[in-house]
Enzyme design. Structure first.
Site, PDB file in Angstrom:
ATOM      1  N   GLN A 149      -1.913   4.363   3.514  1.00  0.00           N
ATOM      2  CA  GLN A 149      -0.674   3.597   3.336  1.00  0.00           C
ATOM      3  C   GLN A 149      -0.971   2.109   3.410  1.00  0.00           C
ATOM      4  O   GLN A 149      -0.103   1.281   3.171  1.00  0.00           O
ATOM      5  CB  GLN A 149       0.316   3.925   4.469  1.00  0.00           C
ATOM      6  CG  GLN A 149       0.732   5.355   4.506  1.00  0.00           C
ATOM      7  CD  GLN A 149       1.324   5.706   5.871  1.00  0.00           C
ATOM      8  OE1 GLN A 149       2.525   5.569   6.089  1.00  0.00           O
ATOM      9  NE2 GLN A 149       0.519   6.166   6.786  1.00  0.00           N
ATOM     10  N   ASP A 162      -4.131  -3.459   2.759  1.00  0.00           N
ATOM     11  CA  ASP A 162      -5.096  -4.521   3.052  1.00  0.00           C
ATOM     12  C   ASP A 162      -6.413  -4.402   2.288  1.00  0.00           C
ATOM     13  O   ASP A 162      -7.278  -5.281   2.394  1.00  0.00           O
ATOM     14  CB  ASP A 162      -5.366  -4.599   4.562  1.00  0.00           C
ATOM     15  CG  ASP A 162      -5.795  -3.255   5.148  1.00  0.00           C
ATOM     16  OD1 ASP A 162      -6.560  -2.522   4.491  1.00  0.00           O
ATOM     17  OD2 ASP A 162      -5.368  -2.939   6.275  1.00  0.00           O
ATOM     18  N   HIS A 213       0.555   2.719  -1.295  1.00  0.00           N
ATOM     19  CA  HIS A 213       1.489   1.579  -1.224  1.00  0.00           C
ATOM     20  C   HIS A 213       0.959   0.325  -1.929  1.00  0.00           C
ATOM     21  O   HIS A 213       1.601  -0.722  -1.862  1.00  0.00           O
ATOM     22  CB  HIS A 213       1.821   1.244   0.234  1.00  0.00           C
ATOM     23  CG  HIS A 213       2.652   2.287   0.915  1.00  0.00           C
ATOM     24  ND1 HIS A 213       2.781   2.381   2.293  1.00  0.00           N
ATOM     25  CD2 HIS A 213       3.392   3.309   0.414  1.00  0.00           C
ATOM     26  CE1 HIS A 213       3.573   3.405   2.587  1.00  0.00           C
ATOM     27  NE2 HIS A 213       3.948   3.987   1.471  1.00  0.00           N
ATOM     28  N   CYS A 217       5.087  -9.748 -18.351  1.00  0.00           N
ATOM     29  CA  CYS A 217       3.999  -9.368 -19.281  1.00  0.00           C
ATOM     30  C   CYS A 217       3.019  -8.441 -18.577  1.00  0.00           C
ATOM     31  O   CYS A 217       3.275  -7.989 -17.468  1.00  0.00           O
ATOM     32  CB  CYS A 217       3.311 -10.618 -19.843  1.00  0.00           C
ATOM     33  SG  CYS A 217       2.176 -11.431 -18.711  1.00  0.00           S
ATOM     34  N   CYS A 228       2.947 -16.570 -13.319  1.00  0.00           N
ATOM     35  CA  CYS A 228       1.987 -15.862 -14.165  1.00  0.00           C
ATOM     36  C   CYS A 228       1.190 -16.883 -14.989  1.00  0.00           C
ATOM     37  O   CYS A 228       1.792 -17.723 -15.663  1.00  0.00           O
ATOM     38  CB  CYS A 228       2.727 -14.900 -15.084  1.00  0.00           C
ATOM     39  SG  CYS A 228       1.646 -14.083 -16.269  1.00  0.00           S
ATOM     40  N   CYS A 252       2.270 -16.163 -18.886  1.00  0.00           N
ATOM     41  CA  CYS A 252       3.600 -16.399 -19.478  1.00  0.00           C
ATOM     42  C   CYS A 252       4.519 -17.250 -18.595  1.00  0.00           C
ATOM     43  O   CYS A 252       5.667 -17.488 -18.965  1.00  0.00           O
ATOM     44  CB  CYS A 252       4.265 -15.065 -19.801  1.00  0.00           C
ATOM     45  SG  CYS A 252       4.820 -14.173 -18.347  1.00  0.00           S
ATOM     46  N   THR A 304      -1.201   6.125  12.186  1.00  0.00           N
ATOM     47  CA  THR A 304       0.108   6.043  11.516  1.00  0.00           C
ATOM     48  C   THR A 304       1.180   6.699  12.362  1.00  0.00           C
ATOM     49  O   THR A 304       0.930   7.702  13.018  1.00  0.00           O
ATOM     50  CB  THR A 304       0.071   6.680  10.109  1.00  0.00           C
ATOM     51  OG1 THR A 304       1.400   6.644   9.550  1.00  0.00           O
ATOM     52  CG2 THR A 304      -0.455   8.099  10.098  1.00  0.00           C
ATOM     53  N   PRO A 351      -3.721   6.222  19.669  1.00  0.00           N
ATOM     54  CA  PRO A 351      -3.603   5.987  21.113  1.00  0.00           C
ATOM     55  C   PRO A 351      -2.252   6.459  21.659  1.00  0.00           C
ATOM     56  O   PRO A 351      -2.108   6.675  22.865  1.00  0.00           O
ATOM     57  CB  PRO A 351      -3.717   4.470  21.264  1.00  0.00           C
ATOM     58  CG  PRO A 351      -4.097   3.932  19.939  1.00  0.00           C
ATOM     59  CD  PRO A 351      -3.796   4.962  18.901  1.00  0.00           C
ATOM     60  N   ALA A 403      -9.172   4.591  16.489  1.00  0.00           N
ATOM     61  CA  ALA A 403      -9.938   5.103  15.345  1.00  0.00           C
ATOM     62  C   ALA A 403     -11.359   4.530  15.336  1.00  0.00           C
ATOM     63  O   ALA A 403     -12.307   5.244  15.009  1.00  0.00           O
ATOM     64  CB  ALA A 403      -9.213   4.748  14.044  1.00  0.00           C
TER      65      ALA A 403
HETATM   66  P1  OAD Z   1       2.930   1.809  11.995  1.00  0.00           P
HETATM   67  O1  OAD Z   1       2.880   0.389  12.430  1.00  0.00           O
HETATM   68  O2  OAD Z   1       4.249   2.466  11.860  1.00  0.00           O
HETATM   69  O3  OAD Z   1       2.083   2.688  12.994  1.00  0.00           O
HETATM   70  C1  OAD Z   1       0.800   2.298  13.433  1.00  0.00           C
HETATM   71  C2  OAD Z   1       0.245   3.422  14.278  1.00  0.00           C
HETATM   72  O4  OAD Z   1      -1.100   3.106  14.599  1.00  0.00           O
HETATM   73  C3  OAD Z   1       0.974   3.636  15.613  1.00  0.00           C
HETATM   74  O5  OAD Z   1       1.258   5.016  15.770  1.00  0.00           O
HETATM   75  C4  OAD Z   1      -0.043   3.158  16.647  1.00  0.00           C
HETATM   76  O6  OAD Z   1       0.046   3.887  17.874  1.00  0.00           O
HETATM   77  C5  OAD Z   1      -1.342   3.438  15.951  1.00  0.00           C
HETATM   78  N1  OAD Z   1      -2.512   2.641  16.368  1.00  0.00           N
HETATM   79  C6  OAD Z   1      -2.536   1.382  16.873  1.00  0.00           C
HETATM   80  N2  OAD Z   1      -3.801   0.984  17.092  1.00  0.00           N
HETATM   81  C7  OAD Z   1      -4.614   2.008  16.703  1.00  0.00           C
HETATM   82  C8  OAD Z   1      -6.028   2.202  16.669  1.00  0.00           C
HETATM   83  N3  OAD Z   1      -6.885   1.267  17.086  1.00  0.00           N
HETATM   84  N4  OAD Z   1      -6.508   3.387  16.213  1.00  0.00           N
HETATM   85  C9  OAD Z   1      -5.649   4.360  15.782  1.00  0.00           C
HETATM   86  N5  OAD Z   1      -4.307   4.224  15.793  1.00  0.00           N
HETATM   87  C10 OAD Z   1      -3.783   3.069  16.246  1.00  0.00           C
HETATM   88  O7  OAD Z   1       2.079   1.879  10.634  1.00  0.00           O
HETATM   89  P2  OAD Z   1       2.169   2.941   9.457  1.00  0.00           P
HETATM   90  O8  OAD Z   1       2.443   4.298   9.962  1.00  0.00           O
HETATM   91  O9  OAD Z   1       0.954   2.726   8.642  1.00  0.00           O
HETATM   92  O10 OAD Z   1       5.095   0.548   4.291  1.00  0.00           O
HETATM   93  O11 OAD Z   1       3.435   2.416   8.668  1.00  0.00           O
HETATM   94  C11 OAD Z   1       3.821   3.081   7.508  1.00  0.00           C
HETATM   95  C12 OAD Z   1       4.427   2.141   6.511  1.00  0.00           C
HETATM   96  O12 OAD Z   1       5.541   1.459   7.082  1.00  0.00           O
HETATM   97  C13 OAD Z   1       3.537   1.009   6.039  1.00  0.00           C
HETATM   98  O13 OAD Z   1       2.630   1.393   5.010  1.00  0.00           O
HETATM   99  C14 OAD Z   1       4.527   0.023   5.517  1.00  0.00           C
HETATM  100  C15 OAD Z   1       5.541   0.094   6.631  1.00  0.00           C
HETATM  101  O14 OAD Z   1       6.828  -0.269   6.274  1.00  0.00           O
HETATM  102  C16 OAD Z   1       5.316  -0.267   3.254  1.00  0.00           C
HETATM  103  O15 OAD Z   1       5.084  -1.450   3.299  1.00  0.00           O
HETATM  104  C17 OAD Z   1       5.861   0.422   2.038  1.00  0.00           C
END
Ligand code: OAD
Length: 257
Positions: free
Chosen positions: A107, A110, A125, A136, A156, A159, A199, A225, A242
């Site tokens: 997701q 970066d 994403h 364009c 752009c 254009c 996530t 965590p 991770a």
């Molecule tokens: P979140 O910010 O919702 O969740 C980050 C997760 O990473 C949390 O559960 C933390 O506990 C965990 N975390 C923090 N440090 C960590 C580490 N060192 N190792 C492993 N885990 C760790 O991020 P996402 O679930 O990626 O969407 O968010 C989903 C989407 O919501 C994003 O892609 C973005 C956002 O709105 C869009 O922009 C479309």
């Protein structure tokens, strides 16, 4: 379980694994200095400010007030352009090199998985350092110089219309080709083992491949965590970072009998 070292039954499973599906979120880039979205210090941490940020990152705001969307995108892009892959990204590259089949669904916007060298991946994403023209066919990358100079909406070079970020904003559909690949990789040819990390797993298209694998009796692993809605559904829920756990998973996979 709090992480110290991989449980022996997980190591035994990994030593027999030939295909792995990995799903990552912002937490995997936290150790590269990139802000997560939710939780302490996250982009949406303060509720009122978080709501404004979500609104800025939405399709209606891009249409009505693109400079506002670009204000947040420029912040994300400036964090990203300075960041380097961490041991979690590098361990995934090692996993891909070891296995017969490897697929990464991320997701993250970066680009750090690609920079580290992961090849078979779906960045569902998009990428915050890429732009495309609203009118364009222009598609380009943002450089450090572009970001230093950026105020408002970039234009752009072909254009002169407004560029948009090459990311999925709130209220937009996911790219069809990427959804199709997700289905092929996780539903039509399910990997033997599914690993999800970093996530909060709030989006159904992120949680479902893990739930499907668990229901089908495939080994499933979570690295985080903090507990998430998936923690009770996976076979191994490892509480930790991770960057610390992935290298051990890569080593166990590489010790394949
Ligand atoms: P979140 O910010 O919702 O969740 C980050 C997760 O990473 C949390 O559960 C933390 O506990 C965990 N975390 C923090 N440090 C960590 C580490 N060192 N190792 C492993 N885990 C760790 O991020 P996402 O679930 O990626 O969407 O968010 C989903 C989407 O919501 C994003 O892609 C973005 C956002 O709105 C869009 O922009 C479309």
């Amino acid at each position: 379980m709090t992480f110290r070292q991989l449980p022996p039954d997980l190591v035994a499973t990994l030593r027999e694994t030939v295909s792995l599906g990995v799903i990552t979120g912002a937490g995997v880039s936290a150790e590269s200095g990139i802000q997560t979205y939710r939780g302490q210090g996250g982009l949406y941490d303060d509720e009122a400010e978080g709501d404004r940020t979500v609104e800025a990152l939405s399709a209606p705001t891009l249409a009505a007030d693109p400079d506002r969307t670009w204000g947040v995108v420029a912040h994300l892009a400036r964090q990203t352009i300075q960041a380097k892959p961490n041991p979690a990204h590098q361990a995934l590259v090692a996993m891909e090199a070891t296995l017969e089949r490897f697929i990464l669904l991320t997701q993250n916007v970066d680009g750090l998985h690609r920079l580290a060298g992961t090849r078979n991946m779906i960045d569902i994403h998009g990428d915050v350092l890429e732009t495309r023209c609203s009118s364009c066919a222009f598609h380009g990358d943002l450089s450090v110089e572009d970001l230093q100079a950026l105020t408002g909406t970039p234009r752009c070079p072909q254009c002169a219309c407004g560029l948009r970020p090459h990311v999925v904003l709130f209220g937009e559909m996911l790219p069809e080709a990427k959804i199709r690949r997700l289905h092929e990789e996780f539903y039509e040819r399910p990997p033997e083992v599914v690993l999800i990390a970093g996530t909060s797993a709030i989006f159904p298209y992120i949680a479902e491949p893990v739930l499907l694998a668990a229901q089908a009796g495939h080994p499933t692993i979570e690295v985080n965590p903090e507990p998430t809605p998936l923690s009770d559904r996976v076979r191994w829920s490892l509480r930790g970072k991770a960057g610390e756990i992935f290298p051990q998973i890569a080593a166990a996979l590489a010790s394949r009998a």
